[in-house]
Design a protein around this motif. Structure first.
Motif, PDB file in Angstrom:
ATOM      1  N   GLY A   7       0.888  -1.160   0.000  1.00 15.61           N
ATOM      2  CA  GLY A   7       0.000   0.000   0.000  1.00 15.61           C
ATOM      3  C   GLY A   7       0.922   1.205   0.000  1.00 15.61           C
ATOM      4  N   PRO A   8       0.487   2.324   0.561  1.00 17.90           N
ATOM      5  CA  PRO A   8       1.392   3.465   0.656  1.00 17.90           C
ATOM      6  C   PRO A   8       2.632   3.111   1.482  1.00 17.90           C
ATOM      7  N   VAL A   9       3.778   3.644   1.108  1.00 23.23           N
ATOM      8  CA  VAL A   9       5.015   3.415   1.848  1.00 23.23           C
ATOM      9  C   VAL A   9       4.913   4.170   3.166  1.00 23.23           C
ATOM     10  N   GLU A  10       5.011   3.422   4.268  1.00 24.94           N
ATOM     11  CA  GLU A  10       4.850   4.012   5.592  1.00 24.94           C
ATOM     12  C   GLU A  10       5.788   3.348   6.590  1.00 24.94           C
ATOM     13  N   ARG A  17       2.446   7.343  12.821  1.00 24.68           N
ATOM     14  CA  ARG A  17       3.065   7.200  11.502  1.00 24.68           C
ATOM     15  C   ARG A  17       4.146   8.262  11.364  1.00 24.68           C
ATOM     16  N   LEU A  18       5.339   7.843  10.943  1.00 20.43           N
ATOM     17  CA  LEU A  18       6.453   8.772  10.793  1.00 20.43           C
ATOM     18  C   LEU A  18       6.308   9.574   9.510  1.00 20.43           C
ATOM     19  N   ASP A  19       6.734  10.818   9.557  1.00 18.93           N
ATOM     20  CA  ASP A  19       6.728  11.678   8.377  1.00 18.93           C
ATOM     21  C   ASP A  19       7.963  11.353   7.545  1.00 18.93           C
ATOM     22  N   LEU A  20       7.742  10.824   6.337  1.00 19.98           N
ATOM     23  CA  LEU A  20       8.844  10.421   5.468  1.00 19.98           C
ATOM     24  C   LEU A  20       9.162  11.464   4.412  1.00 19.98           C
ATOM     25  N   GLY A  21       8.351  12.486   4.279  1.00 14.95           N
ATOM     26  CA  GLY A  21       8.573  13.480   3.233  1.00 14.95           C
ATOM     27  C   GLY A  21       7.827  13.084   1.966  1.00 14.95           C
TER      28      GLY A  21
END
Length: 157
Positions: A7-10, A17-21
């Motif tokens: 799914g979405p990369v998380e 959920r970490l902020d990955l940019g």
């Protein structure tokens, strides 16, 4: 810590959920996760992030994305300096992923268990394992990553 690519990369740390940019850092993480616990060369990362259209600053941009990702991951996992989550090596980078932290690994394990249960004639257990495996999928694989990464990896998944 939980790494998700089905799914979405998380990356999740408990309920957070970490902020990955943006898409490039997510794609970088996806490539590192697909080669978890192995050194991934900077050249391979550049190729996966930009393909043939890489900018002249691509190698520097990879360093910036790695630095930001390292900061996010190290805040979430209590690591000793000797074994950071994301380590720099002479030819590239190594992402340490513990057993059970990557959704793809859990999916493959459950699918293998389901196949064994089917072969043993235990269809109820097989169905339970398939349901659990399919529940790990949260949408199209690697959603949010760059098209270069999705183009090369999604067919395998």
């Amino acid at each position: 810590m939980e790494f998700r690519i089905l799914g979405p990369v998380e990356v999740c740390d408990g309920a957070q959920r970490l902020d990955l940019g943006g898409s490039k850092p997510q794609a970088l993480l996806a490539v590192l996760l697909l080669h978890a616990n192995q050194v991934v060369s900077t050249d391979h990362l550049v190729d996966q992030l930009w393909g043939e259209a890489s900018p002249p600053t691509a190698r520097n941009l990879v360093q910036v994305y790695v630095s930001r990702l390292r900061q996010a991951l190290h805040r979430s996992r209590d690591d000793s300096p000797a074994a950071p989550v994301l380590a720099t090596r002479s030819s590239g980078y190594l992402l340490r992923v513990e057993p059970g932290e990557l959704d793809l690994d859990r999916f493959e394990g459950l699918a293998a268990e389901a196949r064994r249960a089917t072969a043993d004639g235990d269809l109820k257990s097989a169905a339970e394992r398939w349901r659990a495996a399919l529940a790990l999928w949260r949408g199209p694989a690697l959603a949010g990553a760059t098209s270069e990464v999705r183009r090369t990896v999604v067919p395998r998944l």
